[in-house]
Motif scaffolding. Structure first.
Motif, PDB file in Angstrom:
ATOM      1  N   SER A 158       0.817  -1.220   0.000  1.00  0.00           N
ATOM      2  CA  SER A 158       0.000   0.000   0.000  1.00  0.00           C
ATOM      3  C   SER A 158       0.846   1.264   0.000  1.00  0.00           C
ATOM      4  O   SER A 158       0.386   2.322  -0.437  1.00  0.00           O
ATOM      5  CB  SER A 158      -0.934   0.004   1.214  1.00  0.00           C
ATOM      6  OG  SER A 158      -1.922  -0.989   1.088  1.00  0.00           O
ATOM      7  N   LEU A 159       2.072   1.178   0.487  1.00  0.00           N
ATOM      8  CA  LEU A 159       2.954   2.338   0.487  1.00  0.00           C
ATOM      9  C   LEU A 159       3.292   2.780  -0.929  1.00  0.00           C
ATOM     10  O   LEU A 159       3.644   3.947  -1.155  1.00  0.00           O
ATOM     11  CB  LEU A 159       4.241   2.016   1.255  1.00  0.00           C
ATOM     12  CG  LEU A 159       4.068   1.595   2.717  1.00  0.00           C
ATOM     13  CD1 LEU A 159       5.413   1.243   3.326  1.00  0.00           C
ATOM     14  CD2 LEU A 159       3.386   2.686   3.527  1.00  0.00           C
ATOM     15  N   ALA A 181       0.465  -2.101  -9.441  1.00  0.00           N
ATOM     16  CA  ALA A 181       1.162  -1.364  -8.381  1.00  0.00           C
ATOM     17  C   ALA A 181       1.438  -2.253  -7.178  1.00  0.00           C
ATOM     18  O   ALA A 181       2.459  -2.090  -6.497  1.00  0.00           O
ATOM     19  CB  ALA A 181       0.340  -0.148  -7.971  1.00  0.00           C
ATOM     20  N   VAL A 182       0.536  -3.199  -6.903  1.00  0.00           N
ATOM     21  CA  VAL A 182       0.796  -4.161  -5.829  1.00  0.00           C
ATOM     22  C   VAL A 182       2.053  -4.970  -6.147  1.00  0.00           C
ATOM     23  O   VAL A 182       2.910  -5.190  -5.280  1.00  0.00           O
ATOM     24  CB  VAL A 182      -0.411  -5.096  -5.624  1.00  0.00           C
ATOM     25  CG1 VAL A 182      -0.024  -6.307  -4.765  1.00  0.00           C
ATOM     26  CG2 VAL A 182      -1.554  -4.338  -4.961  1.00  0.00           C
ATOM     27  N   GLY A 255      -5.366  -8.665  -1.220  1.00  0.00           N
ATOM     28  CA  GLY A 255      -5.095  -7.466  -0.451  1.00  0.00           C
ATOM     29  C   GLY A 255      -6.397  -6.751  -0.146  1.00  0.00           C
ATOM     30  O   GLY A 255      -7.468  -7.169  -0.606  1.00  0.00           O
ATOM     31  N   PRO A 256      -6.334  -5.681   0.606  1.00  0.00           N
ATOM     32  CA  PRO A 256      -7.565  -4.970   0.983  1.00  0.00           C
ATOM     33  C   PRO A 256      -8.215  -4.206  -0.164  1.00  0.00           C
ATOM     34  O   PRO A 256      -9.397  -3.874  -0.082  1.00  0.00           O
ATOM     35  CB  PRO A 256      -7.088  -4.019   2.083  1.00  0.00           C
ATOM     36  CG  PRO A 256      -5.628  -3.855   1.857  1.00  0.00           C
ATOM     37  CD  PRO A 256      -5.141  -5.124   1.261  1.00  0.00           C
ATOM     38  N   ASP A 257      -7.457  -3.904  -1.227  1.00  0.00           N
ATOM     39  CA  ASP A 257      -7.991  -3.106  -2.340  1.00  0.00           C
ATOM     40  C   ASP A 257      -8.157  -3.912  -3.622  1.00  0.00           C
ATOM     41  O   ASP A 257      -8.971  -3.559  -4.477  1.00  0.00           O
ATOM     42  CB  ASP A 257      -7.063  -1.916  -2.633  1.00  0.00           C
ATOM     43  CG  ASP A 257      -6.875  -1.039  -1.421  1.00  0.00           C
ATOM     44  OD1 ASP A 257      -7.879  -0.748  -0.750  1.00  0.00           O
ATOM     45  OD2 ASP A 257      -5.727  -0.671  -1.126  1.00  0.00           O
ATOM     46  N   VAL A 258      -7.373  -4.976  -3.778  1.00  0.00           N
ATOM     47  CA  VAL A 258      -7.380  -5.748  -5.010  1.00  0.00           C
ATOM     48  C   VAL A 258      -6.723  -7.092  -4.735  1.00  0.00           C
ATOM     49  O   VAL A 258      -5.848  -7.206  -3.867  1.00  0.00           O
ATOM     50  CB  VAL A 258      -6.623  -4.990  -6.132  1.00  0.00           C
ATOM     51  CG1 VAL A 258      -5.147  -4.828  -5.778  1.00  0.00           C
ATOM     52  CG2 VAL A 258      -6.773  -5.673  -7.481  1.00  0.00           C
TER      53      VAL A 258
END
Length: 561
Positions: A158-159, A181-182, A255-258
């Protein structure tokens, strides 16, 4: 394109890296990952002593000499160094800026700390309980103009995802871009491991002191992994592959977003120290968030007896029986013996003639694991095997921790961006979720035709990287040609892994295939007991498990050597 650099892979990483990344070349965002399972335990114990602590204080000392430089260069700083107290760290950064005469906007992300609600959420009574938040709180802070964003427990990737999403204007359903991006974040999160550090084929390169990695993230989520020109280390398809395999399980990386599909990742060398990551597909995230839990497990102690010369096994048996007898009536709850046969016959140094017999104990009572055990061990000094000595005097018992993880519905976890002016912005949970599906089963390639073989270490053709997730370990193994892959995928099965690594023989083992990376990944459950903080194993984080596997001798076709 956004140039996102990393300057820390763990709490205790190279102190000078923050300044080096700011001075050695152009970047847009500087990130720092300070949190791990063991770190959260350490910060939890810090908070017990002083409620105003609970964050990575090293980060503040690094900023003291670099905050003004980052501001002058227009570099945003994003870090999870807030640990258990992101609000406290944000205020400490503001105080540092005032003292230095620097004007910076400092924001933070909170909501991950579930300790006060642990019982309500069915998490028991841990020392720490932190949900892994996603990137959108970071993105909100950056869109509002923050120069520095500190967070508590967010996923390491996430950073990178947060700054990329803010800069490129991604929506929450831009799953392919987010997944790309992950992948980039997963590669650079551990610092120099992406630039030649801890690399299986290190002898093929001039590693020196590796520079820290940079991800050049493009609007579609593809990226180029690189480093500042003139710094040590190397960035190759191999170093990037190794890091992609680090501490993962199946091809679907939730992950929490994808949920990122690591089985779709494509790598290509673009030039010296430049590797393109493209093609990563994304899917909606699960409806739950991972929660890391740490609790104090009791007290531990250890002593290592040095056994030299002849009759090693008999010497070990003698001291084991003597210590067992001496502890009768005050036996620790757990006693674990391991004998490392580091001795060599007819050795030309005393050290080379010696084996190490290690005894580790655990008990809820610090006196049992401490004074009682230490006293019993050292009282044998003149009454045991010839040549009796130990590597260090027995010490008092020290507390140890136990890590477990759980899940909580994302809708029950607050995710709050606290902007520089104090405005609080609630970040909603994902609007679309999907249960984590079973990994796709790729079609196996044709096995190699039979031919002459040679008995050599697996590492003659295969690289590996291994690590820990709680009590489980993963070991990712990759090769570098299609014909080697055809051999690897048919040879290195779960059954063969158990034969090569006998410690895994009775443990649950899963194998996942990643054909795009020419890799297989194994997850070994329960190898690490209660996790790194419990120190249940010689190599408690399984960092060298892959190197042990590479050292095992197997029959490899001569044509692929």
């Amino acid at each position: 394109m956004l140039r996102i650099a990393n300057a820390s892979g763990f709490y205790g990483d190279r102190f000078s890296a923050v300044r080096e990344m700011l001075t050695d070349g152009e970047i847009d965002v500087l990130t720092g990952d300070y949190l791990a399972e063991l770190t959260m335990l350490i910060l939890g114990r810090d908070r017990l002593k002083d409620a105003s602590r609970g964050y990575a204080r090293t980060f503040l000392r690094q900023l003291e000499g670099s905050l003004g430089l980052a501001k002058d260069r227009g570099v945003k700083i994003v870090s999870n160094a807030g640990g258990l107290n992101p609000a406290g760290l944000a205020e400490a950064v503001r105080e540092l800026a005032r003292r230095l005469g620097i004007t910076v906007d400092v924001a933070h992300v909170e909501g991950d700390d579930l300790l006060a609600r642990a019982d309500e959420l069915g998490l028991g009574q841990p020392l720490t309980a932190n949900a892994y938040l996603g990137a959108w709180g970071i993105a909100e802070c950056l869109r509002a103009g923050a120069d520095v964003v500190v967070t508590g427990r967010v996923t390491d990737a996430s950073l990178v995802v947060g700054p990329a999403a803010a800069h490129h204007g991604w929506r929450r359903d831009d799953y392919d871009a987010l997944a790309g991006a992950v992948a980039a974040g997963h590669v650079i999160e551990c610092g120099a491991q992406a630039t030649g550090g801890n690399y299986a084929f290190f002898t093929e390169h001039e590693i020196g002191v590796p520079g820290f990695p940079i991800a050049e993230v493009h609007p579609d989520g593809s990226s180029v992994i690189t480093k500042h020109e003139g710094t040590g280390g190397v960035v190759t398809v191999g170093t990037v592959t190794a890091q992609l395999l680090y501490e993962i399980a199946g091809p679907r990386y939730p992950g929490p977003d994808v949920t990122a599909r690591f089985d779709t990742v494509e790598l290509r060398q673009q030039g010296a120290d430049r590797v393109l990551i493209r093609g990563t597909r994304g899917e909606p995230p699960p409806k739950t968030l991972k929660v890391g839990l740490n609790r104090l497990g009791g007290f531990r102690n250890e002593v290592t007896f040095v056994l030299t010369g002849l009759d090693i096994e008999a010497k070990a048996a003698l001291v084991r029986e003597q210590l067992r007898t001496a502890l009768r009536g005050s036996e620790p709850e757990q006693v674990r013996w391991t004998l490392g046969r580091t001795d060599h016959p007819d050795a030309d140094t005393e050290e080379a003639a010696s084996a190490l017999l290690h005894c580790a104990v655990k008990d809820p009572d610090p006196k049992v694991a401490g004074r009682a055990f230490s006293g019993a061990a050292i009282e044998l000094a003149l009454a045991s095997y010839p040549g009796f000595h130990v590597t260090a005097p027995p010490a008092e018992a020290s507390p140890y921790g136990v890590f477990t993880d759980s899940t909580v519905d994302a809708e029950l976890v607050p995710h709050v961006a606290v902007l520089a002016d104090g405005t609080r912005v609630d970040i909603p949970p994902p609007g679309e979720t999907r249960d984590l599906l079973e990994p796709p089963v790729p079609q196996l390639p044709e096995p190699l035709p039979q031919g002459p073989v040679r008995r050599v270490p697996l590492g003659a053709i295969a690289g590996a990287r291994s690590g820990d997730k709680g009590g489980s370990a993963n070991v990712g193994v990759w090769v570098r040609t299609e014909r080697q892959w055809r051999w690897l995928v048919h040879t290195l099965t779960v059954e063969r892994l158990r034969q090569l690594l006998p410690e895994t023989e009775d443990l649950p083992v899963r194998r996942y295939l990643l054909p795009n990376l020419l890799a297989v990944n194994f997850v070994v459950d329960d190898l690490l007991g209660e996790g790194v903080a419990a120190q249940a194993r010689f190599d408690p984080q399984a960092k060298a498990l892959g190197e042990w596997l590479r050292s095992r001798v197997v029959e490899i076709p001569e044509e692929i050597l």
